[in-house]
Design an enzyme around this catalytic site. Structure first.
Site, PDB file in Angstrom:
ATOM      1  N   GLY A   9       0.858  -1.187   0.000  1.00  0.00           N
ATOM      2  CA  GLY A   9       0.000   0.000   0.000  1.00  0.00           C
ATOM      3  C   GLY A   9       0.881   1.219   0.000  1.00  0.00           C
ATOM      4  O   GLY A   9       1.467   1.569   1.027  1.00  0.00           O
ATOM      5  N   MET A  13       0.602   7.409   3.226  1.00  0.00           N
ATOM      6  CA  MET A  13       1.096   6.851   4.492  1.00  0.00           C
ATOM      7  C   MET A  13       2.121   5.743   4.241  1.00  0.00           C
ATOM      8  O   MET A  13       3.183   5.713   4.858  1.00  0.00           O
ATOM      9  CB  MET A  13      -0.068   6.328   5.330  1.00  0.00           C
ATOM     10  CG  MET A  13      -0.954   7.398   5.922  1.00  0.00           C
ATOM     11  SD  MET A  13      -0.100   8.452   7.123  1.00  0.00           S
ATOM     12  CE  MET A  13       0.157   7.305   8.468  1.00  0.00           C
ATOM     13  N   GLY A  14       1.774   4.822   3.356  1.00  0.00           N
ATOM     14  CA  GLY A  14       2.667   3.696   3.063  1.00  0.00           C
ATOM     15  C   GLY A  14       3.989   4.154   2.462  1.00  0.00           C
ATOM     16  O   GLY A  14       5.055   3.663   2.842  1.00  0.00           O
ATOM     17  N   SER A 128       0.655   6.815  14.992  1.00  0.00           N
ATOM     18  CA  SER A 128       0.131   8.168  15.143  1.00  0.00           C
ATOM     19  C   SER A 128       1.121   9.197  14.615  1.00  0.00           C
ATOM     20  O   SER A 128       2.317   9.012  14.716  1.00  0.00           O
ATOM     21  CB  SER A 128      -0.146   8.453  16.614  1.00  0.00           C
ATOM     22  OG  SER A 128      -0.627   9.763  16.742  1.00  0.00           O
ATOM     23  N   GLY A 130       0.288  11.126  11.563  1.00  0.00           N
ATOM     24  CA  GLY A 130      -0.069  11.532  10.206  1.00  0.00           C
ATOM     25  C   GLY A 130       1.053  11.305   9.209  1.00  0.00           C
ATOM     26  O   GLY A 130       1.970  10.526   9.459  1.00  0.00           O
ATOM     27  N   LYS A 182      -4.279   3.246  20.485  1.00  0.00           N
ATOM     28  CA  LYS A 182      -4.296   4.315  19.467  1.00  0.00           C
ATOM     29  C   LYS A 182      -5.662   5.017  19.470  1.00  0.00           C
ATOM     30  O   LYS A 182      -5.758   6.234  19.347  1.00  0.00           O
ATOM     31  CB  LYS A 182      -3.991   3.735  18.078  1.00  0.00           C
ATOM     32  CG  LYS A 182      -4.246   4.680  16.913  1.00  0.00           C
ATOM     33  CD  LYS A 182      -3.204   5.766  16.828  1.00  0.00           C
ATOM     34  CE  LYS A 182      -3.495   6.940  15.927  1.00  0.00           C
ATOM     35  NZ  LYS A 182      -4.253   6.810  14.732  1.00  0.00           N
ATOM     36  N   HIS A 185      -5.804   7.247  22.427  1.00  0.00           N
ATOM     37  CA  HIS A 185      -4.979   8.423  22.092  1.00  0.00           C
ATOM     38  C   HIS A 185      -5.818   9.451  21.323  1.00  0.00           C
ATOM     39  O   HIS A 185      -5.809  10.640  21.632  1.00  0.00           O
ATOM     40  CB  HIS A 185      -3.758   7.995  21.259  1.00  0.00           C
ATOM     41  CG  HIS A 185      -3.069   9.124  20.563  1.00  0.00           C
ATOM     42  ND1 HIS A 185      -3.566   9.700  19.401  1.00  0.00           N
ATOM     43  CD2 HIS A 185      -1.956   9.822  20.861  1.00  0.00           C
ATOM     44  CE1 HIS A 185      -2.773  10.686  19.032  1.00  0.00           C
ATOM     45  NE2 HIS A 185      -1.783  10.780  19.895  1.00  0.00           N
ATOM     46  N   ASN A 186      -6.535   8.986  20.332  1.00  0.00           N
ATOM     47  CA  ASN A 186      -7.332   9.906  19.521  1.00  0.00           C
ATOM     48  C   ASN A 186      -8.467  10.528  20.329  1.00  0.00           C
ATOM     49  O   ASN A 186      -8.791  11.700  20.135  1.00  0.00           O
ATOM     50  CB  ASN A 186      -7.877   9.201  18.284  1.00  0.00           C
ATOM     51  CG  ASN A 186      -6.805   8.962  17.239  1.00  0.00           C
ATOM     52  OD1 ASN A 186      -5.634   8.755  17.586  1.00  0.00           O
ATOM     53  ND2 ASN A 186      -7.168   8.984  15.974  1.00  0.00           N
ATOM     54  N   GLU A 189      -6.996  13.184  22.316  1.00  0.00           N
ATOM     55  CA  GLU A 189      -6.697  14.285  21.379  1.00  0.00           C
ATOM     56  C   GLU A 189      -7.945  15.155  21.160  1.00  0.00           C
ATOM     57  O   GLU A 189      -7.868  16.387  21.173  1.00  0.00           O
ATOM     58  CB  GLU A 189      -6.214  13.662  20.067  1.00  0.00           C
ATOM     59  CG  GLU A 189      -5.989  14.598  18.916  1.00  0.00           C
ATOM     60  CD  GLU A 189      -5.643  13.818  17.634  1.00  0.00           C
ATOM     61  OE1 GLU A 189      -4.796  12.899  17.691  1.00  0.00           O
ATOM     62  OE2 GLU A 189      -6.254  14.095  16.589  1.00  0.00           O
TER      63      GLU A 189
HETATM   64  P1  NBP Z   1      -5.695   5.269   1.634  1.00  0.00           P
HETATM   65  O1  NBP Z   1      -6.463   5.022   2.887  1.00  0.00           O
HETATM   66  O2  NBP Z   1      -6.095   6.387   0.771  1.00  0.00           O
HETATM   67  O3  NBP Z   1      -5.683   3.922   0.769  1.00  0.00           O
HETATM   68  C1  NBP Z   1      -5.089   3.883  -0.497  1.00  0.00           C
HETATM   69  C2  NBP Z   1      -4.277   2.626  -0.625  1.00  0.00           C
HETATM   70  O4  NBP Z   1      -5.094   1.470  -0.410  1.00  0.00           O
HETATM   71  C3  NBP Z   1      -3.696   2.482  -2.008  1.00  0.00           C
HETATM   72  O5  NBP Z   1      -2.407   1.919  -1.872  1.00  0.00           O
HETATM   73  C4  NBP Z   1      -4.674   1.523  -2.664  1.00  0.00           C
HETATM   74  O6  NBP Z   1      -4.109   0.815  -3.728  1.00  0.00           O
HETATM   75  C5  NBP Z   1      -4.926   0.602  -1.511  1.00  0.00           C
HETATM   76  N1  NBP Z   1      -6.079  -0.300  -1.693  1.00  0.00           N
HETATM   77  C6  NBP Z   1      -7.394  -0.043  -1.653  1.00  0.00           C
HETATM   78 BR1  NBP Z   1      -8.106   1.625  -1.520  1.00  0.00          BR
HETATM   79  N2  NBP Z   1      -8.157  -1.116  -1.805  1.00  0.00           N
HETATM   80  C7  NBP Z   1      -7.295  -2.132  -1.962  1.00  0.00           C
HETATM   81  C8  NBP Z   1      -7.470  -3.506  -2.186  1.00  0.00           C
HETATM   82  N3  NBP Z   1      -8.691  -4.041  -2.241  1.00  0.00           N
HETATM   83  N4  NBP Z   1      -6.374  -4.256  -2.313  1.00  0.00           N
HETATM   84  C9  NBP Z   1      -5.145  -3.723  -2.251  1.00  0.00           C
HETATM   85  N5  NBP Z   1      -4.911  -2.413  -2.025  1.00  0.00           N
HETATM   86  C10 NBP Z   1      -5.983  -1.622  -1.896  1.00  0.00           C
HETATM   87  O7  NBP Z   1      -4.132   5.399   1.993  1.00  0.00           O
HETATM   88  P2  NBP Z   1      -3.441   6.323   3.091  1.00  0.00           P
HETATM   89  O8  NBP Z   1      -4.095   7.652   3.182  1.00  0.00           O
HETATM   90  O9  NBP Z   1      -1.999   6.238   2.814  1.00  0.00           O
HETATM   91  O10 NBP Z   1      -3.746   5.568   4.457  1.00  0.00           O
HETATM   92  C11 NBP Z   1      -3.328   4.220   4.700  1.00  0.00           C
HETATM   93  C12 NBP Z   1      -3.807   3.778   6.073  1.00  0.00           C
HETATM   94  O11 NBP Z   1      -3.238   4.639   7.058  1.00  0.00           O
HETATM   95  C13 NBP Z   1      -5.321   3.854   6.278  1.00  0.00           C
HETATM   96  O12 NBP Z   1      -5.733   2.800   7.127  1.00  0.00           O
HETATM   97  C14 NBP Z   1      -5.521   5.157   6.972  1.00  0.00           C
HETATM   98  O13 NBP Z   1      -6.677   5.171   7.780  1.00  0.00           O
HETATM   99  C15 NBP Z   1      -4.284   5.243   7.806  1.00  0.00           C
HETATM  100  N6  NBP Z   1      -3.928   6.643   8.063  1.00  0.00           N
HETATM  101  C16 NBP Z   1      -3.366   6.942   9.206  1.00  0.00           C
HETATM  102  C17 NBP Z   1      -2.997   8.218   9.485  1.00  0.00           C
HETATM  103  C18 NBP Z   1      -2.366   8.465  10.763  1.00  0.00           C
HETATM  104  O14 NBP Z   1      -2.085   9.589  11.129  1.00  0.00           O
HETATM  105  N7  NBP Z   1      -2.073   7.423  11.500  1.00  0.00           N
HETATM  106  C19 NBP Z   1      -3.187   9.259   8.589  1.00  0.00           C
HETATM  107  C20 NBP Z   1      -3.747   8.956   7.405  1.00  0.00           C
HETATM  108  C21 NBP Z   1      -4.105   7.635   7.170  1.00  0.00           C
HETATM  109  P3  NBP Z   1      -4.259   1.412  -5.253  1.00  0.00           P
HETATM  110  O15 NBP Z   1      -3.118   2.371  -5.405  1.00  0.00           O
HETATM  111  O16 NBP Z   1      -4.104   0.206  -6.079  1.00  0.00           O
HETATM  112  O17 NBP Z   1      -5.599   2.051  -5.341  1.00  0.00           O
END
Ligand code: NBP
Length: 474
Positions: A9, A13-14, A128, A130, A182, A185-186, A189
């Protein structure tokens, strides 16, 4: 396989997490994304990372050294389940599947149970901080088995935020413990942000100060016990001037707050466990109220005169600071109570001093204050509430008179302070000699024969309310 860690992914984030991993000594990082174009652009834009790019999931799995360890950073929910299944089909016993997304801890517990029979470890990790945290060093809250943590722990430690020489990561507990903490934590927050919002509103509405002057006060507070990331950015935001209009930024933003749901989860869980987290609940509700545009308009139309804003002394800002600090202590006490209750319910051995420690860096609630919480739980892990720890007991006692003045002034001036006032009521509830709960028990016994206990004897009792009102043993 050559990579000690893989990331699946590669959205924001990834990608950032993969780059962070690759920048640390000793890591070799494999990457995979469903749509290859994303993988390609990451690898092309960051040749320095030395990523091993998988075109297919099979290629990705083959590039991992054993025990294979892969962190999933895809959309929470169905996307996560799809990737878990793809990896589980290809992984062997002892390999580790990590979900680094924002999963609900109940889903994490269920997923761990589903994967466990295969001998593969499933680990839910709360991350945590972002986008920036993922790239530069987040606060990391891993759950899962002890065994998986022996492999995963050092990898996570290599990318976590560092405070006082220590990485902001600890093995929180088994299965869903990481995502649970986590979530809390939120929730905290939410409460912290609401309290800061109320402090601003009071300084502005009652104190009569323009945003830039309030910003100066927050900047000053950030030099003292309130020092925190949230207070720091608040000063920044309040100083910001909208470029289109020249007005204070805070005056051109629509006053309806959004939310993505983790605060709601915290409150739902606390309701289930019977933990009073009023500070967090009020923060969630305050955002909800702000969004009720039609109701706000309807009541505003009806209300022809608002209360006169109270005159306050030049020390008002100091009072607000004390009220903010005391309310914040209550909110954190409630959040840590929720952790205690969750640990008990789900069988996790959570070290609260360690939790406060890993929140000192990388995450949104990072603050000087957290050192005090670590200290409190290190000195005595069995305190029944943070409010009983000597430092916090003293801090609340010192601020108590100011706290009451602020809440009273707010009420008389018509400024809503759901956070400050609910925190004070919570404190007064704990401190009261007697609570009207006794009367509530009487009511429950009257209409529903729910019985009550007595202050002077053991046992359960019922009064024959419809008869001669004598008392019987239940
Ligand atoms: P997104 O939540 O926008 O997800 C996009 C990614 O998911 C892409 O790599 C997409 O692949 C993949 N994907 C989806 Br959609 N469906 C899929 C499937 N069926 N099989 C395989 N891959 C699939 O990404 P993000 O914003 O980077 O967030 C990733 C995670 O981190 C989420 O759980 C999010 O809630 C969490 N997060 C956390 C924070 C934080 O502060 N901790 C902030 C933001 C997000 P593709 O490119 O092929 O469409």
């Amino acid at each position: 396989g050559a990579a000690n860690i893989g990331v699946v992914g590669l959205a924001v984030m990834g990608s950032n997490l993969a780059r962070n991993l690759a920048s640390r000594e000793g890591n070799s990082v494999a990457v995979y994304n469903r749509t290859y174009a994303r993988t390609e652009s990451l690898v092309t834009e960051h040749p320095e990372a030395g990523f091993i790019a998988g075109k297919s999931i099979d290629e990705f799995v083959a590039s991992l050294a054993k025990p294979r360890t892969a962190i999933i950073m895809v959309q929470a929910g169905a996307g996560t389940d799809a990737v878990i299944d793809q990896l589980a089909e290809r992984f062997e016993p002892g390999d580790i599947i990590v979900d680094g997304g924002n999963a609900n801890f109940q889903d994490t517990i269920a997923r761990e149970q589903r994967i466990a029979p295969t001998g593969i470890h499933f680990v839910g990790v709360g991350i945590s901080g972002g986008e920036e945290g993922a790239l530069k060093g987040p606060s990391i809250m891993p759950g899962g088995s002890e065994e998986s943590y022996r492999t995963l722990g050092p990898i996570l430690a290599s990318i976590a935020a560092v405070v006082a020489g220590e990485p902001c990561v600890t093995h929180v507990g088994t299965n869903g413990a990481g995502h649970f903490v986590k979530m809390i934590h939120n929730g905290i927050e939410y409460a912290d942000m609401q309290l800061i919002g109320e402090a601003y509103d009071l300084l502005r509405t009652v104190g009569g100060l323009p945003p830039h002057a309030v910003a100066d006060i927050f900047a000053r507070w950030n030099e003292g016990p309130l020092e925190s990331y949230l207070v720091e950015i608040t000063a920044d935001i309040l100083r910001h001037v909208d470029q289109a209009t020249g007005l204070p930024f805070v005056d051109v933003v629509l006053d309806q707050a959004g939310s993505k749901g983790t605060g709601v989860w915290t409150v739902q869980n606390a309701l289930d466990l019977g933990v009073p987290v009023g500070g967090i609940a009020e923060a969630v509700f305050a955002r909800a109220v702000s969004g009720k545009a039609e109701q706000r308009a309807a009541v505003r139309r009806l209300v022809t005169s608002r209360p006169e804003v109270q005159k306050v002394s030049p020390e008002f800002a100091e009072d607000v600071s004390a009220a903010l600090y005391a309310s914040k202590i209550v909110a954190y006490a409630q959040g840590f109570d929720a952790i205690t209750a969750g640990a008990e319910k789900y069988g996790w051995n959570i070290h609260k001093d360690q939790i406060a420690k890993i929140w000192r860096g990388g995450c949104i609630i990072r603050a000087r204050f957290l050192d005090r919480i670590t200290q409190a739980y290190t000195e005595n892990p069995d305190i029944t509430t943070l409010l009983e720890a000597p430092y916090f007991a003293q801090a609340v006692a010192d601020g108590e008179a100011a706290w009451r003045r602020v809440v009273a002034t707010a009420a008389l001036s018509g400024v809503p302070v759901p956070g400050f006032s609910s925190a004070l009521s919570y404190y007064d509830s704990l401190a009261a000699e007697r609570l009207p709960a006794a009367l509530v028990q009487g009511q429950r016994d009257f209409f529903g024969a729910h019985t009550y206990r007595r202050t002077d004897r053991d046992g359960a009792f019922h009064t024959l309310w419809g008869g001669d009102r004598s008392e019987v043993t239940a």
